[in-house]
Design a protein around this motif. Structure first.
Motif, PDB file in Angstrom:
ATOM      1  N   LYS A   1     101.640  42.484  66.280  1.00 43.62           N
ATOM      2  CA  LYS A   1     101.122  43.745  66.218  1.00 43.62           C
ATOM      3  C   LYS A   1     101.985  45.003  66.833  1.00 43.62           C
ATOM      4  O   LYS A   1     102.852  44.624  67.646  1.00 43.62           O
ATOM      5  CB  LYS A   1      99.679  43.754  66.810  1.00 43.62           C
ATOM      6  CG  LYS A   1      98.831  42.721  66.609  1.00 43.62           C
ATOM      7  CD  LYS A   1      97.562  42.741  67.516  1.00 43.62           C
ATOM      8  CE  LYS A   1      96.519  41.647  67.412  1.00 43.62           C
ATOM      9  NZ  LYS A   1      95.453  41.603  68.285  1.00 43.62           N
TER      10      LYS A   1
ATOM     11  N   SER B   1      95.930  39.216  75.888  1.00 46.12           N
ATOM     12  CA  SER B   1      96.373  40.210  74.756  1.00 46.12           C
ATOM     13  C   SER B   1      97.240  39.345  73.961  1.00 46.12           C
ATOM     14  O   SER B   1      97.211  39.782  72.581  1.00 46.12           O
ATOM     15  CB  SER B   1      97.091  41.504  75.029  1.00 46.12           C
ATOM     16  OG  SER B   1      98.127  40.976  75.756  1.00 46.12           O
TER      17      SER B   1
ATOM     18  N   GLU C   1     101.341  47.135  68.791  1.00 42.58           N
ATOM     19  CA  GLU C   1     101.231  47.085  70.296  1.00 42.58           C
ATOM     20  C   GLU C   1     101.927  46.193  71.153  1.00 42.58           C
ATOM     21  O   GLU C   1     102.091  45.929  72.407  1.00 42.58           O
ATOM     22  CB  GLU C   1      99.754  47.071  70.748  1.00 42.58           C
ATOM     23  CG  GLU C   1      99.034  45.992  70.016  1.00 42.58           C
ATOM     24  CD  GLU C   1      97.955  46.376  68.779  1.00 42.58           C
ATOM     25  OE1 GLU C   1      98.715  47.149  67.852  1.00 42.58           O
ATOM     26  OE2 GLU C   1      96.950  45.918  68.570  1.00 42.58           O
ATOM     27  N   ASP C   2     102.681  45.193  70.410  1.00 42.07           N
ATOM     28  CA  ASP C   2     103.304  44.374  71.012  1.00 42.07           C
ATOM     29  C   ASP C   2     104.826  44.707  70.987  1.00 42.07           C
ATOM     30  O   ASP C   2     105.661  44.254  71.892  1.00 42.07           O
ATOM     31  CB  ASP C   2     103.507  42.845  70.088  1.00 42.07           C
ATOM     32  CG  ASP C   2     102.057  42.104  70.069  1.00 42.07           C
ATOM     33  OD1 ASP C   2     101.871  41.709  69.015  1.00 42.07           O
ATOM     34  OD2 ASP C   2     101.353  41.995  71.098  1.00 42.07           O
TER      35      ASP C   2
END
Length: 121
Positions: free
Chosen positions: A86, A62, A88-89
């Motif tokens: 992002k 990822s 999602e990080d």
């Protein structure tokens, strides 16, 4: 015994960058494999990246192409450069030291307390 302290976390907009540091006290880090893991709220801790004493690296899928790990053995410090962040990080990021490179937490013997990274959309 190795003691690890992370720093550099914070709030950043999507697409931005952050540089995390992991400073060690105690024995020199030069002989250790150093890793970064992260844990998002409600999720298990996951492998991000690791680097051997010789500079061999292993990245989680990822973060490939966006994150870069490096180490300065003279300063007993490991760095994680995070680009193109992002949402999602978003997670708490943990530094770890061990003797073998691996993606499982069990491969590492020493852990820091973590630093929080929040990526806004």
């Amino acid at each position: 015994q190795v003691q690890l302290v992370e720093s550099g976390g914070g709030l950043v907009q999507a697409g931005g960058s952050l540089r995390l540091s992991c400073a060690a006290s105690g024995p020199p880090l030069s002989g250790y494999v150093m890793g970064w893991f992260r844990q998002a709220p409600g999720k298990e801790r996951e492998f991000v990246v690791a680097i051997t004493s010789g500079g061999t690296t292993k990245y989680g899928d990822s973060v490939k192409g966006r994150f870069t790990i490096s180490r300065d053995n003279g300063k007993n410090t490991v760095f994680l450069q995070m680009n193109s962040l992002k949402p999602e990080d978003t997670a708490d990021y943990y530094c770890a030291a061990g003797w073998t490179i691996g993606i499982r937490m069990e491969a590492y013997d020493y852990w820091g307390q973590g630093t929080q990274v929040t990526v806004s959309s």
